[in-house]
Design a protein around this motif. Structure first.
Motif, PDB file in Angstrom:
ATOM      1  N   GLU A  60     -55.346 -21.154 -80.089  1.00 18.78           N
ATOM      2  CA  GLU A  60     -54.125 -22.329 -79.992  1.00 18.78           C
ATOM      3  C   GLU A  60     -53.311 -22.471 -80.879  1.00 18.78           C
ATOM      4  O   GLU A  60     -54.031 -23.247 -82.225  1.00 18.78           O
ATOM      5  N   PRO A  61     -52.421 -22.841 -81.846  1.00 20.86           N
ATOM      6  CA  PRO A  61     -51.862 -23.300 -82.962  1.00 20.86           C
ATOM      7  C   PRO A  61     -52.593 -24.886 -83.227  1.00 20.86           C
ATOM      8  O   PRO A  61     -52.960 -25.316 -81.985  1.00 20.86           O
ATOM      9  N   ILE A  62     -53.015 -26.142 -83.926  1.00 23.09           N
ATOM     10  CA  ILE A  62     -53.601 -26.568 -84.096  1.00 23.09           C
ATOM     11  C   ILE A  62     -52.764 -27.826 -85.068  1.00 23.09           C
ATOM     12  O   ILE A  62     -51.815 -27.370 -85.634  1.00 23.09           O
ATOM     13  N   ARG A  63     -51.817 -29.077 -83.850  1.00 20.73           N
ATOM     14  CA  ARG A  63     -51.891 -29.889 -84.476  1.00 20.73           C
ATOM     15  C   ARG A  63     -51.575 -30.540 -85.559  1.00 20.73           C
ATOM     16  O   ARG A  63     -53.068 -31.021 -85.676  1.00 20.73           O
TER      17      ARG A  63
ATOM     18  N   LEU B  29     -50.754 -37.741 -82.347  1.00 20.10           N
ATOM     19  CA  LEU B  29     -49.673 -36.246 -83.036  1.00 20.10           C
ATOM     20  C   LEU B  29     -48.251 -37.446 -83.722  1.00 20.10           C
ATOM     21  O   LEU B  29     -47.917 -37.846 -83.372  1.00 20.10           O
ATOM     22  N   ILE B  30     -48.465 -36.069 -84.869  1.00 21.89           N
ATOM     23  CA  ILE B  30     -46.878 -36.033 -85.411  1.00 21.89           C
ATOM     24  C   ILE B  30     -45.374 -35.659 -85.701  1.00 21.89           C
ATOM     25  O   ILE B  30     -46.496 -34.234 -85.335  1.00 21.89           O
ATOM     26  N   ARG B  31     -45.163 -35.763 -85.182  1.00 22.53           N
ATOM     27  CA  ARG B  31     -43.759 -35.355 -85.055  1.00 22.53           C
ATOM     28  C   ARG B  31     -42.782 -35.832 -86.353  1.00 22.53           C
ATOM     29  O   ARG B  31     -43.394 -36.954 -87.546  1.00 22.53           O
TER      30      ARG B  31
ATOM     31  N   GLU C 297     -42.693 -28.742 -78.134  1.00 22.78           N
ATOM     32  CA  GLU C 297     -42.905 -30.501 -77.670  1.00 22.78           C
ATOM     33  C   GLU C 297     -42.357 -31.031 -78.857  1.00 22.78           C
ATOM     34  O   GLU C 297     -42.491 -32.173 -78.827  1.00 22.78           O
ATOM     35  N   GLY C 298     -41.893 -30.398 -79.534  1.00 23.95           N
ATOM     36  CA  GLY C 298     -42.227 -31.030 -81.050  1.00 23.95           C
ATOM     37  C   GLY C 298     -42.781 -31.865 -81.925  1.00 23.95           C
ATOM     38  O   GLY C 298     -41.971 -32.934 -82.497  1.00 23.95           O
TER      39      GLY C 298
END
Lengths: 269, 375, 527
Positions: free
Chosen positions: B213-216, B224-226, B346-347
């Protein structure tokens, strides 16, 4: 710092801060639409506000216009546009003596004596705000700082600030003659304004990036290490520059004292 | 043997003294000792011609006073060590006694030592007799006789062991000793570890650390960063949102996520290396550079948002933010790798892959791409 | 045994007798007590290092009682408010505890650190003295090499020592060491993995450098120091040339009581200076640096001064990376860090052999040379000093740039050009100064001292009166040999005039005694 025990880490804190921030945005936005443009000052008398803006414009047109242009639009190669930077940026630059700049250089140097009084800076700020508003400073900043979490502020400081201002807040060199200034003696307000607006080469840390609470934590930490705490390790802290001044000290103090002693010991009496 | 001593001094040539002579004075016996060590007195006189003069007494009092003062200072040190408040109590000013603990200890101990030292030195310089002696050096190796004897002894030793007659034994011993030596250092091999992919794979490798899965991207505290969390003209330090992603377990993972102004972003888009264009490494005006300097690995985090440079505080390498963070000054030779960015449903920011080239300092077999030599 | 009259019939005699019965000490003790040492201030520089080392052992033992070399994670709950609740390693926590929770721990830490700086600084100064006076020449080349080894073992001992607290600054130092280690061709990645137990920073490096710092290297230092001092003792100290001093004798005073008292006094003095500095000057405030995190750094990150020269070289070295993509890379840092350090070890080690080879001087030398009497060597030495100083200043060039408002880039370029050009200029200038000083000495030997008295001869010509150092021949010249002694340059140095001022701290007025001649007589040259 009684609040240091108050530590909510990780997700919960971040989410909480976010929720508060969103809430605050809604409230501020609502208030803005109600009172606009009366937000600039405590007074609600529109004439009073206008007079501040007018006074600000007078000052602007004599002292700032040559670089920042008509109506703060900026002049290519001399000064950036001031539209949208807000009063916090103006008051920071003017009150610390950085503006008006005496000559073009790598960066505006601090001056011991600002050209304008704090009141005049407020007028200028009002005028720039009038051209296009910027970020706002919480009115209860000092309370926020008093309740802040110094430990959390320390972690934020080390990730975000120490790379330029140094672990001990003494400042540091940047490329080609620019530098990050020492944090010695700065006020809460100046720190907040600087983070909010990113003066000169400093990156911007707006409220979406560091919440007002986090900024308060940071300010509390800076005030602790730079201004509140006396160095426990001696009478002289050697400017807290680390090994460079320590190396100078061992030769200038230690070696010099001992070399003189060798002269005395081996001297003919 | 070049500078052989020829003992030109009178000391060695003087007549011997009969030590059993009961009439010898202490001085004569002492001088006989000097003679035996090839020492001659050039000059010797008491510091004070007449013992017990005023000047001598005065000097005695000074030295004694120094010793006593030293003792006093040492007593103060011990007393301060025990009784002075010392525990750290948060913010303090110079009025708080505990902030003086270290200076007081240093000054009292230092004074105690210095006063005693000056006392001893004054004693040596002002009260000891004035003396100047000369001793023969006997430099330049042993006498021919001694050498000959030693040579013969060693020859006999070699002969007794039969080192020349039994070459097999010598060779066998050497052959046996070499592996023994190896055996002695072999346990150090426990320290060896295969570096494996530690220098090439970072915490952004989705296959290895996140099941593909791509890492956030996350803050140090795990948030988490938006995109809306980075101001224009701002930067934040981001880490892979995996277990311990922000810890020292992933020393090559930290990135600097920069939100460029429109103009700067346009320039960067124009300058982007082909390898980054292919993977569409930027997301809007956002760029994520490895925070680890390609010189020797310090965090390159002095972001100058006006001159658009990144400066490394360790060796002053400077990187051009709007040109792939290519080095423009200092000892660094390679650009800071860009982490290919995107935003998920999810942005939140995600890394679409690991760095395309290994971040951090170089090593001899570092896989490099031709793009790195551009510009 | 019958006691002789005239000796002190005391407890001491009795104890000595008992000891001698068992250990046969009388002979060796006499040799030791009577050994003659030359006296000169420059012979005391090595002692500063020796006595700092003893203090390092003592203060280090104290610190070891409280330090925990573990990289296990803990949350700080100690006294220092701004770090409460911060995650850190046990090593950093215990270093903080030494500073804040252990009574007198902070001053011990500071004494240990100041003593280290003094140790390294005095080794350097001592090394310069040995070099510039030619004291390393045969038969003392071995001891010179041991000295060089002592410096380098001390260098790494110090580096490991300040890396132990695992704070933000020292971690940055380790990170740079990792980058340097990695840069070695072929073995770099393996060496780095061995050092850090896998990937940097890993969890083992602190315990590894701890055992090196508190056991292996101190043992090596102790062993080398014992041999170093033992050799000075066995080979006898060099001495300055002068009247009555030859290659075959030593002029000075006895080891006991004079020498030993001065040594004890000096030792206490050195310790006193260190203790006072530790109390007055804050050093390495690790609580400001926070725990080491790979993403955290501070501006003005410097190593301690003795490492700074290497760091400066790394800063100045141009961005030259040799690459054969995709097979081979030789990083730029390899040259200043690995090759530079290798040369810094090798060249000094080999210098005595090189000088022997080039000068073909294979004799033994127990008399020192004044720096001016060997201009080539002095020039080389000054060249190295200039190189080192530029490297060291460049190691802190960001602090310079910031505090003196110079552009950082300009500092770097000044360093790059300076480190190539200035040493060469320094060599030439030093060489000329040496020759000039020699020339002046020869002039004084040939014509006498300048008295500063101007005379006018009957023709109206002005000339300066010279005081010859010996009976001149008919041309007014003296045939004095130039032999490397100190040549007096002032009248009061030859006893013709009393020193204008005497005494170290205050003037001592003594009546002049120059054979009844009045000042006027001397000055007019009648004397």
């Amino acid at each position: 710092m009684a609040a240091s025990a108050k530590r909510r880490r990780g997700w919960r804190k971040r989410l909480g801060a976010l929720a508060r921030f969103t809430g605050a945005l809604v409230i501020v936005g609502g208030l803005y639409s109600v009172f606009s443009p009366g937000l600039y000052a405590q007074e609600t008398d529109p004439n009073a506000i206008d007079s501040e803006v007018v006074k600000g414009q007078e000052l602007y047109d004599t002292s700032c216009i040559s670089c920042h242009g008509d109506n703060g639009e900026g002049v290519e190669g001399r000064g950036p546009s001031l539209i949208g930077v807000g009063s916090a940026a103006v008051e920071f630059q003017v009150n610390t003596g950085r503006m008006p700049m005496a000559a073009q250089g790598a960066q505006a140097p601090e001056a011991a004596y600002p050209v304008f009084t704090e009141e005049e800076a407020e007028w200028l700020g009002a005028y720039i705000d009038y051209l296009g508003g910027g970020a706002v400073i919480p009115s209860d900043l000092d309370t926020l700082v008093d309740d802040a979490d110094v430990g959390a502020g320390g972690e934020l400081y080390r990730v975000n600030c120490s790379s330029c201002h140094g672990f001990s807040g003494g400042g540091g060199a940047l490329s080609s003659g620019a530098h990050a200034p020492s944090l010695d003696g700065v006020t809460n307000l100046e720190l907040y304004q600087a983070m909010l607006t990113g003066p000169q080469n400093m990156p911007v840390f707006a409220d979406n990036q560091l919440t007002p609470e986090q900024k308060a934590d940071l300010i509390a930490y800076v005030q602790f290490i730079v201004n509140d705490d006396r160095d426990p390790g001696g009478v002289f802290n050697l400017g807290r520059f680390g090994p460079s001044t320590e190396g100078v000290a061992i030769f200038l103090v230690g070696m010099t004292a001992l070399l003189l002693t060798t002269l005395w010991i081996a001297g003919k009496s | 043997m070049t500078a052989h001593n020829d003992s030109a001094h009178g000391a060695a040539e003087r007549e011997t003294v009969d030590l059993s002579d009961p009439k010898l004075t202490r001085l004569e016996v002492f001088k006989e000792g000097l003679r035996r060590d090839d020492i001659e007195i050039i000059h010797y006189e008491p510091r004070f011609a007449k013992p017990g003069t005023k000047a001598e007494k005065r000097m005695e009092r000074i030295v004694g006073g120094l010793f006593l003062l030293s003792g006093l200072s040492a007593t103060l040190f011990v007393a301060a060590y025990i009784f002075w408040p010392w525990e750290y109590e948060g913010p303090s000013t110079w009025r708080d006694p505990q902030t003086w603990y270290t200076p007081i200890l240093g000054v009292t101990l230092g004074l105690a030592l210095l006063l005693f030292a000056v006392g001893v030195l004054t004693w040596a310089k002002k009260l000891l007799p004035i003396e100047e002696l000369v001793q023969d050096r006997h430099d330049g190796g042993s006498s021919a006789e001694d050498r000959r004897i030693a040579e013969a002894t060693v020859d006999g030793l070699v002969e007794d062991m039969g080192l020349k007659r039994r070459p097999f034994l010598v060779k066998a011993a050497l052959l046996g000793a070499a592996p023994l030596g190896l055996a002695a250092v072999a346990p150090l091999g426990a320290l060896l570890k295969d570096p494996g992919d530690m220098l090439t794979v970072t915490g952004w490798n989705a296959e290895k650390y996140n099941g593909g899965e791509p890492i956030r991207l996350m803050h140090k505290d795990g948030a988490l960063i938006r995109p809306d969390m980075v101001s224009v003209g701002g930067q934040i330090t981001a880490f892979p949102a995996i277990d311990h992603g922000a810890s020292n377990e992933f020393p090559t993972a930290p990135i600097l996520l920069i939100h460029l102004r429109d103009d700067d972003a346009t320039i960067l888009h124009g300058n982007l290396y082909p390898m980054y264009q292919e993977v569409d490494a930027l997301w809007g005006n956002f760029v994520a550079y490895s925070k680890i300097c390609t010189h020797v690995g310090c965090p390159t985090s002095l972001y100058e948002q006006q001159s658009q440079r990144l400066l490394c505080p360790c060796h002053q390498s400077q990187f051009n933010v709007v040109d792939n963070a290519a080095p423009v000054f200092g000892p660094a030779t390679r650009h800071l790798p860009i982490l290919p960015l995107s935003v998920d449903d999810e942005g939140y920011f995600i890394a679409t892959s690991d760095f395309l080239v290994p971040p951090g300092p170089a090593f001899w077999n570092r896989p490099s791409l031709p793009e790195e030599d551009e510009k | 045994m019958k006691r002789r009259k005239g000796t002190s019939d005391s407890l001491l005699t009795k104890a000595g007798g008992e000891l001698d019965d068992r250990f046969k000490l009388a002979g060796p003790a006499r040799v030791l007590l009577n050994k003659v040492f030359p006296d000169h201030w420059s012979f005391l520089l090595g002692e500063i290092a020796l006595f700092s080392f003893i203090l390092l052992l003592l203060s280090g033992t104290f610190l070891a009682l409280f330090f925990e070399p573990s990289m296990a994670h803990v949350t700080y709950e100690g006294a220092y408010v701004p770090l409460q609740g911060v995650e850190m390693t046990k090593a950093y926590e215990s270093a903080l505890d030494i500073s804040f929770e252990v009574r007198g721990g902070l001053i011990m830490r500071q004494m240990h650190h100041w003593a280290t700086l003094l140790f390294m600084a005095s080794i350097l100064i001592h090394m310069l003295r040995i070099f510039f006076t030619g004291a390393f020449r045969a038969p003392r080349e071995t001891n010179w090499m041991i000295g060089i080894l002592l410096f380098w073992v001390g260098f790494f001992e110090g580096f490991f020592g300040y890396s132990l607290p695992d704070d933000g600054l020292s971690g940055t130092g380790l990170r740079i060491m990792e980058g340097m280690t990695q840069s070695v061709p072929f073995i770099g990645p393996w060496a780095s993995a061995a050092l850090f137990g896998g990937q940097f920073p890993g969890t083992s490096v602190i315990s590894m450098i701890y055992i090196i710092h508190v056991f292996i290297f101190p043992l090596i230092l102790l062993g080398l120091i014992v041999v170093h001092v033992g050799l000075v003792f066995a080979q006898k100290h060099t001495q300055w040339p002068g009247p009555g001093r030859t290659e075959h004798n030593v002029v000075g005073f006895r080891m006991f009581p004079n020498y030993i008292m001065k040594q004890v006094g000096f030792m206490l003095f050195i310790w006193g200076v260190i203790a006072a500095m530790a109390g007055l000057f804050q050093i390495n405030p690790i609580w400001l640096f926070g725990p080491y995190e790979v993403a955290v750094v501070s501006s003005a990150s410097q190593p301690d001064f003795y490492v700074m020269y290497l760091d400066g070289l790394i800063r100045l070295f141009p961005a030259w990376e040799f690459r054969v993509p995709p097979y081979f890379t030789l990083p730029a840092v390899f040259w200043p860090a690995i090759a530079g350090m290798g040369l810094s070890v090798l060249l000094p080690l080999l210098y005595p052999a090189l000088e022997r080879r080039f000068t073909k001087d294979r004799g033994h030398h127990n008399l020192l040379q004044r720096p001016r009497d060997n201009p080539a060597r002095t020039g080389l030495g000054v060249m190295v000093v200039v190189f080192w100083v530029i490297g060291t200043v460049s190691g802190g060039n960001d602090v310079f740039a910031e505090k003196f408002h110079i552009s950082l880039n300009a500092m770097t370029w000044a360093g790059r050009i300076g480190i190539v050009v200035l040493p060469i200029i320094a060599y030439y200038v030093t060489y000329r100064i040496c020759l000039g000083l020699q020339q002046h000495d020869r002039e004084v030997l040939a014509h006498g001292l300048e008295t500063g008295i101007l005379m006018r001869d009957p023709n109206g010509r002005f000339y300066e009166v010279h005081q010859p150092l010996a009976e001149p021949d008919e041309h007014g010249h003296t045939e004095l040999e130039y032999n490397g002694w100190v040549v007096p340059k002032k009248m009061n140095r030859v006893g013709a005039l009393e020193p204008a001022d005497k005494g170290f701290f205050k003037s001592i007025e003594e009546p002049s005694d120059n054979g009844g001649a009045s000042r006027d007589e001397i000055e007019s040259g009648k004397h």
